[in-house]
Design a protein around this motif. Structure first.
Motif, PDB file in Angstrom:
ATOM      1  N   LEU A 191       8.197  16.825  -6.337  1.00 57.54           N
ATOM      2  CA  LEU A 191       7.131  17.781  -6.018  1.00 57.54           C
ATOM      3  C   LEU A 191       5.975  17.198  -5.208  1.00 57.54           C
ATOM      4  O   LEU A 191       5.129  17.948  -4.713  1.00 57.54           O
ATOM      5  CB  LEU A 191       6.598  18.420  -7.308  1.00 57.54           C
ATOM      6  CG  LEU A 191       6.119  17.547  -8.471  1.00 57.54           C
ATOM      7  CD1 LEU A 191       4.853  16.812  -8.181  1.00 57.54           C
ATOM      8  CD2 LEU A 191       5.964  18.430  -9.710  1.00 57.54           C
ATOM      9  N   ALA A 192       5.921  15.883  -5.038  1.00 60.32           N
ATOM     10  CA  ALA A 192       4.860  15.299  -4.215  1.00 60.32           C
ATOM     11  C   ALA A 192       5.075  15.617  -2.741  1.00 60.32           C
ATOM     12  O   ALA A 192       4.103  15.796  -1.990  1.00 60.32           O
ATOM     13  CB  ALA A 192       4.802  13.783  -4.417  1.00 60.32           C
ATOM     14  N   ALA A 193       6.330  15.694  -2.308  1.00 57.26           N
ATOM     15  CA  ALA A 193       6.620  15.841  -0.884  1.00 57.26           C
ATOM     16  C   ALA A 193       6.084  17.142  -0.277  1.00 57.26           C
ATOM     17  O   ALA A 193       5.487  17.111   0.802  1.00 57.26           O
ATOM     18  CB  ALA A 193       8.130  15.713  -0.648  1.00 57.26           C
ATOM     19  N   SER A 214       5.493   8.757  -5.727  1.00 56.85           N
ATOM     20  CA  SER A 214       6.794   8.758  -5.056  1.00 56.85           C
ATOM     21  C   SER A 214       6.682   8.006  -3.747  1.00 56.85           C
ATOM     22  O   SER A 214       5.971   8.439  -2.835  1.00 56.85           O
ATOM     23  CB  SER A 214       7.268  10.190  -4.804  1.00 56.85           C
ATOM     24  OG  SER A 214       8.397  10.217  -3.956  1.00 56.85           O
ATOM     25  N   LYS A 215       7.368   6.886  -3.661  1.00 54.23           N
ATOM     26  CA  LYS A 215       7.359   6.094  -2.436  1.00 54.23           C
ATOM     27  C   LYS A 215       7.964   6.869  -1.275  1.00 54.23           C
ATOM     28  O   LYS A 215       7.425   6.883  -0.164  1.00 54.23           O
ATOM     29  CB  LYS A 215       8.129   4.791  -2.652  1.00 54.23           C
ATOM     30  CG  LYS A 215       8.183   3.892  -1.434  1.00 54.23           C
ATOM     31  CD  LYS A 215       8.985   2.623  -1.727  1.00 54.23           C
ATOM     32  CE  LYS A 215       9.101   1.744  -0.474  1.00 54.23           C
ATOM     33  NZ  LYS A 215       9.909   0.529  -0.758  1.00 54.23           N
ATOM     34  N   PHE A 256      -6.313  13.904   1.707  1.00 49.57           N
ATOM     35  CA  PHE A 256      -5.747  12.564   1.789  1.00 49.57           C
ATOM     36  C   PHE A 256      -6.179  11.686   0.617  1.00 49.57           C
ATOM     37  O   PHE A 256      -5.450  10.781   0.228  1.00 49.57           O
ATOM     38  CB  PHE A 256      -6.166  11.871   3.086  1.00 49.57           C
ATOM     39  CG  PHE A 256      -5.458  12.373   4.311  1.00 49.57           C
ATOM     40  CD1 PHE A 256      -4.924  13.643   4.372  1.00 49.57           C
ATOM     41  CD2 PHE A 256      -5.339  11.567   5.430  1.00 49.57           C
ATOM     42  CE1 PHE A 256      -4.289  14.108   5.515  1.00 49.57           C
ATOM     43  CE2 PHE A 256      -4.696  12.020   6.581  1.00 49.57           C
ATOM     44  CZ  PHE A 256      -4.182  13.298   6.617  1.00 49.57           C
ATOM     45  N   VAL A 257      -7.371  11.943   0.065  1.00 49.41           N
ATOM     46  CA  VAL A 257      -7.931  11.029  -0.932  1.00 49.41           C
ATOM     47  C   VAL A 257      -8.269  11.735  -2.239  1.00 49.41           C
ATOM     48  O   VAL A 257      -7.692  11.452  -3.286  1.00 49.41           O
ATOM     49  CB  VAL A 257      -9.196  10.329  -0.371  1.00 49.41           C
ATOM     50  CG1 VAL A 257      -9.750   9.348  -1.412  1.00 49.41           C
ATOM     51  CG2 VAL A 257      -8.888   9.614   0.940  1.00 49.41           C
ATOM     52  N   PRO A 270      -5.748  10.425  -7.052  1.00 43.85           N
ATOM     53  CA  PRO A 270      -5.787  10.283  -8.516  1.00 43.85           C
ATOM     54  C   PRO A 270      -4.448  10.593  -9.190  1.00 43.85           C
ATOM     55  O   PRO A 270      -4.206  10.140 -10.316  1.00 43.85           O
ATOM     56  CB  PRO A 270      -6.855  11.307  -8.933  1.00 43.85           C
ATOM     57  CG  PRO A 270      -7.714  11.471  -7.734  1.00 43.85           C
ATOM     58  CD  PRO A 270      -6.790  11.351  -6.569  1.00 43.85           C
ATOM     59  N   LEU A 271      -3.593  11.346  -8.502  1.00 43.10           N
ATOM     60  CA  LEU A 271      -2.291  11.690  -9.073  1.00 43.10           C
ATOM     61  C   LEU A 271      -1.242  10.625  -8.798  1.00 43.10           C
ATOM     62  O   LEU A 271      -0.165  10.641  -9.412  1.00 43.10           O
ATOM     63  CB  LEU A 271      -1.810  13.035  -8.500  1.00 43.10           C
ATOM     64  CG  LEU A 271      -2.647  14.259  -8.855  1.00 43.10           C
ATOM     65  CD1 LEU A 271      -2.162  15.480  -8.085  1.00 43.10           C
ATOM     66  CD2 LEU A 271      -2.593  14.528 -10.362  1.00 43.10           C
ATOM     67  N   TYR A 272      -1.527   9.715  -7.870  1.00 47.97           N
ATOM     68  CA  TYR A 272      -0.558   8.684  -7.509  1.00 47.97           C
ATOM     69  C   TYR A 272      -0.644   7.542  -8.511  1.00 47.97           C
ATOM     70  O   TYR A 272      -1.235   6.488  -8.266  1.00 47.97           O
ATOM     71  CB  TYR A 272      -0.804   8.182  -6.079  1.00 47.97           C
ATOM     72  CG  TYR A 272       0.376   7.427  -5.509  1.00 47.97           C
ATOM     73  CD1 TYR A 272       1.431   8.109  -4.929  1.00 47.97           C
ATOM     74  CD2 TYR A 272       0.437   6.045  -5.561  1.00 47.97           C
ATOM     75  CE1 TYR A 272       2.518   7.440  -4.406  1.00 47.97           C
ATOM     76  CE2 TYR A 272       1.522   5.356  -5.051  1.00 47.97           C
ATOM     77  CZ  TYR A 272       2.555   6.058  -4.467  1.00 47.97           C
ATOM     78  OH  TYR A 272       3.649   5.397  -3.949  1.00 47.97           O
TER      79      TYR A 272
END
Length: 692
Positions: free
Chosen positions: A90-92, A254-255, A624-625, A630-632
């Motif tokens: 879901l990050a993508a 997610s890398k 972007f920030v 904070p979720l990464y």
């Protein structure tokens, strides 16, 4: 040839041919009728170049927002956002939305700056030529054409391969028929036709997107937000994602997703700044409409990849091995995923054949809106930047428009052939998306510097993009060789080579430009851009035949002045001599050139320029920030957080509906009413004459 569908057809060939041919003819008829109405009742004649290319610079905020949204609602956002969510989680889709948003916001900055410094420009390449001469013009013309060719052909490539996979149509037939109808209405209607068709496409597409998202989410096999979360969690062991925290699709760490997001930000940035179509839309908008139109579209565009991609990408993981799946008992193959079949397979599995026809309609909307903008962009390059510049500098307005018509037809034929070449050569949408940034990024910063940095020298502008292209290709191939042990189709489509090659292509020209400019110092006078002229046609009526308000009023008017504005624009765009034209102003000192806009208009443009910068900085900081960083972390979304996440993304879809469908109708209500009244009066006169 690319493997498109592995023989799994969701609909009949007859349905495919019927939808593609029928919609092409229908949209061509509707748009040509609308163009006729504009000419009769709104004084908008697409037979004149200023109207054909930049819509007399009179498009309002609502239609500008809708057109920009449509132009940026590529098939990537609808189809590929589901693919990357399926692959990375879901990050993508969220990273997808952040990239699209800031790119449009940047174009708002460049668009309003271009209005201040080059108010009569039709294309970005005219600005380049005025500053760097023919040699710089040739380099950037080539870069723009490369960008348009790869951008447009990738959409036709993806669309045709999906149509083939869904219906079993012949690949060549799908590739040729998709742009056919677009050629018809674009060749006649010009850029205003693309604005109108963009609105129609956007209206249909956003309604379908909301319908698909809600229908899939509430389907019994998914079970709503809670059901989707539970099913993805329960089957987590079956879809472990390397590079994600705990291998989870429900983790923002997610890398793969962040690498994809960076590639998208770099690659798609070229598809905005290096695409003449986006510049033309800013030139075509009213003075006070560019920034709000673009920035509203920048907010609305989040709706497509975020909500749609999240719901479909995760739902596909749930259903791919259920009996309802078209590929049962097998899951989706890597080739099917890479070709974009995640979304259509999910629709077929959960919603059936009827909505799958709707999916075909959505594909058509996404592809043809992009193709239309590309055709206008390329035809403007052919007519203004090639024909009028090098072949016939004294071309009349009619000659320029005729060449523009031929340019649309030529581009339609050429781009179909180019897309076929890519398909039969084995390319798919994933490969094109990861390869094209390396070719299209090198000109971005030299072009931005053309408007923003007066000290970029002519040698720097010419050489920096070329060196950047060489650097990008070298890094791309070297990374593939270093990491994967060889250079092949498989290794060059991996994330790392594409990311590092894109970074080199995008950022190395900054270094090259600064160094070369230091050794070949120049300083450009921005007033030289005022020499760019409108197209004149001596065969038209004289100014004395029409009431002609002041030129500055024509370019800067309030909504209450629409009727006067249309008349004024029609005169100023074609018949009225231009004080600062190249024909009579080349010998005039730059200090004596007069800006066509009055001081109030220029003050407002400066204010909008500041607003555009503030919006760009804020949107970059937030997306972007402040929001994602904070979720990464080592965290898997809980069910309540996931439910809130998806709910907000769906609300964003309804916001987009208001912004790009409802608001443009409200904003253009006066023109709509005037057209309806004129049409009613004409029909009444005709019926009255028959009764007599």
């Amino acid at each position: 040839m690319s493997d498109v569908g592995d023989g799994v057809s969701l609909l009949s060939q007859g349905t495919g041919y019927g939808v593609i041919i029928g919609l092409g003819i229908l949209f061509a008829a509707v748009i040509l009728f609308a163009v006729k109405i504009q000419k009769l009742y709104l004084m908008e004649d697409s037979g004149r170049s200023e109207m054909f290319m930049v819509a007399n610079r009179s498009v309002g905020t609502g239609l500008t927002c809708s057109a920009v949204f449509s132009s940026w609602m590529w098939i990537n956002e609808t189809v590929f956002s589901s693919v990357v969510c399926y692959q990375f989680g879901l990050a993508a889709p969220m990273w997808f939305g952040t990239g699209l948003s800031f790119q449009i916001a940047l174009m708002a900055v460049l668009g309003v700056l271009a209005k201040m410094r080059a108010p009569h420009a039709h294309t970005s390449l005219e600005i380049v030529r005025k500053r760097y001469g023919n040699s710089g013009h040739v380099v950037f013309t080539a870069l723009n054409l490369i960008n348009n060719i790869f951008g447009c052909s990738s959409m036709i490539l993806a669309g045709s391969q999906l149509v083939v996979g869904i219906t079993g149509m012949h690949l060549a037939a799908a590739t040729i028929l998709i742009p056919f109808g677009v050629v018809l209405y674009t060749a006649v209607g010009g850029i205003k036709a693309t604005f109108l068709t963009d609105f129609l496409h956007t209206t249909i597409a956003i309604i379908l997107i909301i319908f698909f998202t809600l229908s899939v989410l509430t389907n019994e096999h998914i079970g709503g937000l809670g059901g989707l979360y539970d099913k993805v969690t329960a089957s987590a062991a079956d879809h472990y994602v390397v590079g994600n925290y705990a291998g989870s699709l429900l983790s923002f760490k997610s890398k793969g997703a962040i690498m994809f997001g960076l590639i998208l930000k770099f690659g798609n940035l070229a598809l905005v700044t290096m695409d003449t179509a986006f510049w033309q839309k800013s030139f075509a908008s009213e003075v006070q409409s560019t920034v709000p139109g673009y920035d509203l579209a920048a907010l609305a565009i989040f709706a497509v990849p975020w909500g749609l991609g999240t719901v479909f990408g995760l739902s596909a993981r749930v259903i791919e091995k259920l009996p309802v799946s078209p590929t049962y008992p097998q899951g989706f193959t890597a080739a099917e995923v890479a070709s974009g079949f995640v979304m259509p397979y999910t629709i077929k599995a959960l919603l059936g054949s009827g909505p799958t026809v709707g999916m075909l309609l959505l594909l058509f909307m996404a592809v043809t809106s992009t193709v239309s903008s590309s055709m206008i962009a390329v035809s403007s390059i052919i007519s203004f930047d090639i024909y009028r510049t090098y072949i016939n500098p004294k071309a009349t307005d009619k000659q320029v428009v005729n060449v523009s018509h031929l340019g649309v037809v030529f581009h339609g034929i050429f781009i179909s052939g180019f897309a076929l070449m890519l398909s039969y050569g084995g390319a798919n949408i994933s490969w094109v998306n990861y390869f094209s940034p390396i070719l299209t990024c090198p000109g971005i910063f030299p072009l931005i510097f053309t408007l923003m940095w007066s000290r970029q020298s002519k040698p720097a502008a010419i050489v920096a993009p070329i060196l950047g292209l060489i650097s990008g290709v070298s890094v791309w191939l070297a990374t593939a060789q270093s990491i994967y042990g060889g250079i092949s189709f498989a290794t060059t489509v991996e994330l790392a080579p594409s990311l590092y090659g894109s970074i080199a292509s995008l950022f190395s020209p900054i270094l090259y430009s600064v160094i070369i400019s230091y050794f070949t110092p120049e300083r450009f006078d921005w007033r030289e851009f005022l020499r760019i002229d409108l197209v004149q046609d001596e065969s038209t009526l004289s100014v004395s035949d029409l009431s002609s308000p002041d030129e500055s009023v024509a370019a800067y008017s309030t909504p209450n002045d629409k009727e006067q504005e249309k008349t004024s624009l029609a005169v100023n765009a074609v018949e009225r001599p231009v004080e600062n034209s190249a024909a009579d102003g080349s010998a005039t000192p730059a200090t004596e050139l007069v800006h066509p806009l009055d001081e109030k208009a220029l003050q407002d443009l400066r204010r909008w320029y500041k607003i555009a910068w503030i919006f760009l900085i804020v949107i970059v900081a937030l997306t972007f920030v402040v929001w994602p960083m904070p979720l990464y972390r080592d965290y898997i979304f809980t069910k309540p957080f996931f439910s809130g996440w998806v709910t907000v993304s769906i609300f964003w879809q309804f916001f987009a509906l208001l912004a790009v469908v409802v608001y443009p109708v409200f904003d253009g209500r006066h023109e709509i009413a005037k057209s309806v009244q004129g049409l009613r009066k004409s029909l009444g006169n005709q019926l009255g004459g028959k009764n007599r």
